[in-house]
Design a protein around this motif. Structure first.
Motif, PDB file in Angstrom:
ATOM      1  N   GLN A   1       0.831  -1.201   0.000  1.00 37.90           N
ATOM      2  CA  GLN A   1       0.000   0.000   0.000  1.00 37.90           C
ATOM      3  C   GLN A   1       0.861   1.246   0.000  1.00 37.90           C
ATOM      4  OE1 GLN A   1      -1.969   1.524   3.717  1.00 37.90           O
ATOM      5  NE2 GLN A   1      -3.713   0.471   2.783  1.00 37.90           N
ATOM      6  N   ILE A   2       0.369   2.280  -0.668  1.00 35.61           N
ATOM      7  CA  ILE A   2       0.936   3.618  -0.586  1.00 35.61           C
ATOM      8  C   ILE A   2      -0.171   4.518  -0.064  1.00 35.61           C
ATOM      9  CG2 ILE A   2       1.889   5.577  -1.857  1.00 35.61           C
ATOM     10  CD1 ILE A   2       3.000   3.515  -3.882  1.00 35.61           C
ATOM     11  N   GLY A   3       0.098   5.215   1.026  1.00 38.95           N
ATOM     12  CA  GLY A   3      -0.874   6.118   1.627  1.00 38.95           C
ATOM     13  C   GLY A   3      -0.640   7.547   1.179  1.00 38.95           C
ATOM     14  N   ILE A   4      -1.707   8.239   0.808  1.00 43.58           N
ATOM     15  CA  ILE A   4      -1.622   9.607   0.301  1.00 43.58           C
ATOM     16  C   ILE A   4      -2.569  10.485   1.112  1.00 43.58           C
ATOM     17  CG2 ILE A   4      -1.967  11.088  -1.717  1.00 43.58           C
ATOM     18  CD1 ILE A   4      -1.458   8.506  -3.428  1.00 43.58           C
ATOM     19  N   LEU A   5      -2.041  11.542   1.707  1.00 41.90           N
ATOM     20  CA  LEU A   5      -2.845  12.474   2.491  1.00 41.90           C
ATOM     21  C   LEU A   5      -3.496  13.512   1.588  1.00 41.90           C
ATOM     22  CD1 LEU A   5      -0.421  13.027   5.459  1.00 41.90           C
ATOM     23  CD2 LEU A   5      -2.660  11.933   5.572  1.00 41.90           C
ATOM     24  N   VAL A   6      -4.764  13.810   1.869  1.00 40.87           N
ATOM     25  CA  VAL A   6      -5.515  14.759   1.053  1.00 40.87           C
ATOM     26  C   VAL A   6      -6.373  15.649   1.947  1.00 40.87           C
ATOM     27  CG1 VAL A   6      -5.589  13.115  -0.867  1.00 40.87           C
ATOM     28  CG2 VAL A   6      -7.518  13.237   0.705  1.00 40.87           C
ATOM     29  N   HIS A   7      -6.722  16.820   1.419  1.00 39.71           N
ATOM     30  CA  HIS A   7      -7.651  17.713   2.114  1.00 39.71           C
ATOM     31  C   HIS A   7      -9.093  17.398   1.751  1.00 39.71           C
ATOM     32  CE1 HIS A   7      -4.764  20.366   4.003  1.00 39.71           C
ATOM     33  NE2 HIS A   7      -4.139  20.544   2.838  1.00 39.71           N
ATOM     34  N   ASP A   8      -9.324  16.889   0.536  1.00 38.87           N
ATOM     35  CA  ASP A   8     -10.684  16.666   0.034  1.00 38.87           C
ATOM     36  C   ASP A   8     -10.752  15.286  -0.628  1.00 38.87           C
ATOM     37  OD1 ASP A   8     -13.117  16.602  -1.312  1.00 38.87           O
ATOM     38  OD2 ASP A   8     -12.925  18.626  -2.110  1.00 38.87           O
TER      39      ASP A   8
ATOM     40  N   ALA B   1     -10.284   6.066   1.585  1.00 37.54           N
ATOM     41  CA  ALA B   1     -10.773   5.491   0.331  1.00 37.54           C
ATOM     42  C   ALA B   1      -9.639   4.654  -0.243  1.00 37.54           C
ATOM     43  CB  ALA B   1     -11.179   6.578  -0.655  1.00 37.54           C
ATOM     44  N   PHE B   2      -9.974   3.483  -0.773  1.00 39.79           N
ATOM     45  CA  PHE B   2      -8.968   2.551  -1.281  1.00 39.79           C
ATOM     46  C   PHE B   2      -9.168   2.299  -2.762  1.00 39.79           C
ATOM     47  CE2 PHE B   2      -9.657   1.668   3.187  1.00 39.79           C
ATOM     48  CZ  PHE B   2      -8.363   1.664   3.684  1.00 39.79           C
ATOM     49  N   ILE B   3      -8.063   2.353  -3.488  1.00 42.74           N
ATOM     50  CA  ILE B   3      -8.075   2.041  -4.913  1.00 42.74           C
ATOM     51  C   ILE B   3      -7.131   0.865  -5.107  1.00 42.74           C
ATOM     52  CG2 ILE B   3      -7.599   2.869  -7.243  1.00 42.74           C
ATOM     53  CD1 ILE B   3      -8.019   5.746  -6.044  1.00 42.74           C
ATOM     54  N   ASP B   4      -7.699  -0.290  -5.454  1.00 37.42           N
ATOM     55  CA  ASP B   4      -6.891  -1.487  -5.646  1.00 37.42           C
ATOM     56  C   ASP B   4      -6.288  -1.491  -7.043  1.00 37.42           C
ATOM     57  OD1 ASP B   4      -7.234  -2.636  -3.082  1.00 37.42           O
ATOM     58  OD2 ASP B   4      -9.257  -3.245  -3.654  1.00 37.42           O
ATOM     59  N   MET B   5      -4.967  -1.525  -7.082  1.00 37.33           N
ATOM     60  CA  MET B   5      -4.228  -1.569  -8.330  1.00 37.33           C
ATOM     61  C   MET B   5      -3.816  -3.028  -8.553  1.00 37.33           C
ATOM     62  SD  MET B   5      -4.452   1.669  -8.743  1.00 37.33           S
ATOM     63  CE  MET B   5      -3.409   2.032 -10.106  1.00 37.33           C
ATOM     64  N   ASP B   6      -3.138  -3.308  -9.640  1.00 42.74           N
ATOM     65  CA  ASP B   6      -2.719  -4.683  -9.895  1.00 42.74           C
ATOM     66  C   ASP B   6      -1.795  -5.223  -8.814  1.00 42.74           C
ATOM     67  OD1 ASP B   6      -4.225  -4.840 -12.189  1.00 42.74           O
ATOM     68  OD2 ASP B   6      -2.563  -4.271 -13.506  1.00 42.74           O
ATOM     69  N   SER B   7      -0.808  -4.435  -8.407  1.00 45.02           N
ATOM     70  CA  SER B   7       0.198  -4.949  -7.488  1.00 45.02           C
ATOM     71  C   SER B   7       0.137  -4.355  -6.093  1.00 45.02           C
ATOM     72  CB  SER B   7       1.597  -4.710  -8.074  1.00 45.02           C
ATOM     73  OG  SER B   7       1.788  -3.322  -8.295  1.00 45.02           O
ATOM     74  N   LEU B   8      -0.625  -3.269  -5.919  1.00 46.43           N
ATOM     75  CA  LEU B   8      -0.725  -2.666  -4.596  1.00 46.43           C
ATOM     76  C   LEU B   8      -1.998  -1.851  -4.490  1.00 46.43           C
ATOM     77  CD1 LEU B   8       0.094   0.582  -4.869  1.00 46.43           C
ATOM     78  CD2 LEU B   8       2.360  -0.366  -4.996  1.00 46.43           C
ATOM     79  N   GLN B   9      -2.162  -1.259  -3.338  1.00 42.12           N
ATOM     80  CA  GLN B   9      -3.371  -0.490  -3.044  1.00 42.12           C
ATOM     81  C   GLN B   9      -2.977   0.957  -2.759  1.00 42.12           C
ATOM     82  OE1 GLN B   9      -5.265  -0.990   0.943  1.00 42.12           O
ATOM     83  NE2 GLN B   9      -6.928  -1.874  -0.263  1.00 42.12           N
ATOM     84  N   LEU B  10      -3.728   1.894  -3.316  1.00 42.13           N
ATOM     85  CA  LEU B  10      -3.580   3.291  -2.939  1.00 42.13           C
ATOM     86  C   LEU B  10      -4.613   3.579  -1.855  1.00 42.13           C
ATOM     87  CD1 LEU B  10      -3.252   5.113  -6.378  1.00 42.13           C
ATOM     88  CD2 LEU B  10      -1.427   4.439  -4.809  1.00 42.13           C
ATOM     89  N   GLU B  11      -4.167   4.203  -0.785  1.00 37.90           N
ATOM     90  CA  GLU B  11      -5.054   4.593   0.306  1.00 37.90           C
ATOM     91  C   GLU B  11      -5.072   6.113   0.365  1.00 37.90           C
ATOM     92  OE1 GLU B  11      -5.625   3.731   5.054  1.00 37.90           O
ATOM     93  OE2 GLU B  11      -3.582   3.943   4.299  1.00 37.90           O
TER      94      GLU B  11
ATOM     95  N   GLY C   1       1.954  19.128   3.677  1.00 37.29           N
ATOM     96  CA  GLY C   1       0.911  19.304   2.681  1.00 37.29           C
ATOM     97  C   GLY C   1       0.437  17.967   2.127  1.00 37.29           C
ATOM     98  N   GLU C   2      -0.391  18.041   1.119  1.00 40.30           N
ATOM     99  CA  GLU C   2      -0.946  16.839   0.510  1.00 40.30           C
ATOM    100  C   GLU C   2       0.145  16.048  -0.205  1.00 40.30           C
ATOM    101  OE1 GLU C   2      -5.381  17.531  -0.848  1.00 40.30           O
ATOM    102  OE2 GLU C   2      -4.052  19.078  -1.685  1.00 40.30           O
ATOM    103  N   GLY C   3      -0.058  14.734  -0.253  1.00 39.97           N
ATOM    104  CA  GLY C   3       0.876  13.887  -0.980  1.00 39.97           C
ATOM    105  C   GLY C   3       1.191  12.617  -0.225  1.00 39.97           C
ATOM    106  N   PRO C   4       2.231  11.909  -0.677  1.00 44.27           N
ATOM    107  CA  PRO C   4       2.572  10.614  -0.073  1.00 44.27           C
ATOM    108  C   PRO C   4       2.840  10.729   1.425  1.00 44.27           C
ATOM    109  CG  PRO C   4       3.767  10.936  -2.116  1.00 44.27           C
ATOM    110  CD  PRO C   4       3.096  12.243  -1.796  1.00 44.27           C
ATOM    111  N   HIS C   5       2.314   9.777   2.174  1.00 41.16           N
ATOM    112  CA  HIS C   5       2.489   9.725   3.625  1.00 41.16           C
ATOM    113  C   HIS C   5       3.279   8.492   4.044  1.00 41.16           C
ATOM    114  CE1 HIS C   5       0.962   8.524   7.730  1.00 41.16           C
ATOM    115  NE2 HIS C   5       1.395   9.738   7.977  1.00 41.16           N
ATOM    116  N   HIS C   6       2.943   7.323   3.476  1.00 39.14           N
ATOM    117  CA  HIS C   6       3.597   6.096   3.930  1.00 39.14           C
ATOM    118  C   HIS C   6       3.591   5.023   2.853  1.00 39.14           C
ATOM    119  CE1 HIS C   6      -0.670   5.096   4.808  1.00 39.14           C
ATOM    120  NE2 HIS C   6      -0.294   3.877   4.463  1.00 39.14           N
TER     121      HIS C   6
END
Length: 151
Positions: A13-20, A64-74, A93-98
Motif C-alpha cells: 500500500q501507498i498512503g496519500i494524504l488529502v484535504h478533500d 478510500a482505497f483504490i486497488d491496483m494490480d500490485s498494490l493499493q492506494l489509500e 501538505g498533501e501527498g505521499p504519507h507512507h
C-alpha cells in the motif's frame, strides 16, 4: 544479502494524504479509468484504541482505497485531532504519507523497528486487524506502516 527485518519486501500500500477525499478520489478514478471508490471513516476511538506518540487519541480519518494490480492506494483525509496523518498534512501538505507492509507478529515487529531507530508514531486497531506507523524518515525517507490482519 540479508533477510528483511519485517519478514517481507512486498509493499502492499501507498498512503496519500488529502484535504478533500471526494475530489481526489474522483481524480484518481478518472486517471485510472476505474469506479470512484467510496470512502469510510476509520473505526470510532473506542474500537480503534488509537495511540499517537504514546498517548490516547480521538483521531479519525476518512479512507478510500483504490486497488491496483500490485498494490493499493489509500487516500486519507484526517480529522483535526492529533495524529500522524494530521501532523504530516500540516507539515508537508498533501501527498505521499507512507508505504505499508502486511506482517505477522505486530509486537515483535514493533520491537524490531524501534531497535533500528524507527520510533513508533501511531498505532491502533481496525476491523480485522491492527496497524502501526513508524518514523522511518531519517533512514528510509518515508514513513512505514505495518498492517497485521486477523486470521
Amino acid at each position: 544479502m540479508g533477510q528483511s527485518a519485517i519478514g517481507t519486501k512486498m509493499i502492499t500500500q501507498i498512503g496519500i494524504l488529502v484535504h478533500d477525499i471526494e475530489a481526489v478520489s474522483e481524480a484518481y478514478a478518472n486517471f485510472f479509468g476505474v469506479d470512484k471508490p467510496a470512502w469510510n471513516w476509520t473505526d470510532t476511538p473506542d474500537k480503534a484504541q488509537t495511540e499517537f506518540l504514546g498517548e490516547p487519541s480521538q483521531a479519525r480519518a476518512k479512507l478510500a482505497f483504490i486497488d491496483m494490480d500490485s498494490l493499493q492506494l489509500e487516500l486519507i483525509e484526517p480529522d483535526f485531532h492529533p495524529s500522524t496523518w494530521r501532523n504530516y498534512l500540516e507539515e508537508h501538505g498533501e501527498g505521499p504519507h507512507h508505504i505499508a507492509f502486511v506482517i505477522e507478529g505486530m509486537k515483535e515487529k514493533i520491537a524490531i523497528m524501534e531497535s533500528k531507530g524507527m520510533k513508533l508514531q501511531q498505532k491502533g486497531e481496525y476491523t480485522g486487524g491492527r496497524y502501526a506507523y513508524f518514523d522511518s524518515i531519517p533512514q528510509l525517507k518515508v514513513l512505514v506502516e505495518l498492517l497485521e490482519n486477523d486470521k
